[in-house]
Motif scaffolding. Sequence first.
Motif, mmCIF file in Angstrom:
data_model
loop_
_atom_site.group_PDB
_atom_site.id
_atom_site.type_symbol
_atom_site.label_atom_id
_atom_site.label_comp_id
_atom_site.label_asym_id
_atom_site.label_seq_id
_atom_site.Cartn_x
_atom_site.Cartn_y
_atom_site.Cartn_z
ATOM 1 N N ILE A 68 0.840 -1.194 0.000
ATOM 2 C CA ILE A 68 0.000 0.000 0.000
ATOM 3 C C ILE A 68 0.876 1.246 0.000
ATOM 4 N N ALA A 69 1.933 1.251 0.829
ATOM 5 C CA ALA A 69 2.849 2.396 0.884
ATOM 6 C C ALA A 69 3.563 2.581 -0.457
ATOM 7 N N GLY A 70 3.929 1.481 -1.097
ATOM 8 C CA GLY A 70 4.583 1.566 -2.410
ATOM 9 C C GLY A 70 3.666 2.164 -3.460
ATOM 10 N N ARG A 71 2.406 1.777 -3.451
ATOM 11 C CA ARG A 71 1.448 2.340 -4.417
ATOM 12 C C ARG A 71 1.218 3.823 -4.169
ATOM 13 N N ARG A 72 1.185 4.226 -2.893
ATOM 14 C CA ARG A 72 1.046 5.653 -2.579
ATOM 15 C C ARG A 72 2.225 6.448 -3.106
ATOM 16 N N ALA A 73 3.430 5.919 -2.912
ATOM 17 C CA ALA A 73 4.642 6.612 -3.379
ATOM 18 C C ALA A 73 4.619 6.762 -4.898
ATOM 19 N N ILE A 74 4.233 5.717 -5.595
ATOM 20 C CA ILE A 74 4.164 5.778 -7.060
ATOM 21 C C ILE A 74 3.119 6.800 -7.497
ATOM 22 N N ARG A 75 1.966 6.817 -6.811
ATOM 23 C CA ARG A 75 0.914 7.772 -7.154
ATOM 24 C C ARG A 75 1.395 9.209 -6.961
ATOM 25 N N GLU A 76 2.136 9.450 -5.871
ATOM 26 C CA GLU A 76 2.676 10.799 -5.634
ATOM 27 C C GLU A 76 3.683 11.186 -6.715
ATOM 28 N N LEU A 77 4.554 10.239 -7.071
ATOM 29 C CA LEU A 77 5.538 10.524 -8.128
ATOM 30 C C LEU A 77 4.852 10.826 -9.458
ATOM 31 N N LEU A 78 3.815 10.084 -9.783
ATOM 32 C CA LEU A 78 3.091 10.337 -11.028
ATOM 33 C C LEU A 78 2.392 11.695 -11.004
ATOM 34 N N GLY A 79 1.846 12.059 -9.844
ATOM 35 C CA GLY A 79 1.217 13.377 -9.716
ATOM 36 C C GLY A 79 2.223 14.507 -9.899
ATOM 37 N N GLU A 80 3.407 14.362 -9.280
ATOM 38 C CA GLU A 80 4.456 15.380 -9.426
ATOM 39 C C GLU A 80 4.944 15.456 -10.870
ATOM 40 N N ALA A 81 5.065 14.297 -11.519
ATOM 41 C CA ALA A 81 5.507 14.292 -12.914
ATOM 42 C C ALA A 81 4.466 14.978 -13.799
ATOM 43 N N GLY A 82 3.185 14.755 -13.518
ATOM 44 C CA GLY A 82 2.128 15.417 -14.291
ATOM 45 C C GLY A 82 2.167 16.923 -14.114
#
Length: 91
Positions: A68-82
């Motif tokens: 769950i923590a890994g998916r949150r981190a990926i989601r944050e990275l994708l948001g920052e990249a967007g």
Amino acid sequence: MSADHVRNTRAMSASPRCGARTRCGLACRAPAVRSKLRCRMHGGAEGSGAPWGNRNARKHGAFAQERIAGRRAIRELLGEAGKLLKELDSN
């Protein structure tokens, strides 16, 4: 069949019956498989029943805290990249 024909059903009616309960709560009236306590539909057939080792209860780990923590981190990275891509497009 002719009317004077007598059916020989003694062996069938004397055979042991399945011990399972049906959906309506009554006993199953099918004959049990030879040397078993259940009929072919309720587990007397070869290969029927649950798998050995309780493979149905294995956990896949999709909801473990680390995943769950890994998916949150990926989601944050994708948001920052967007956000970064929008900034670059606007300039």
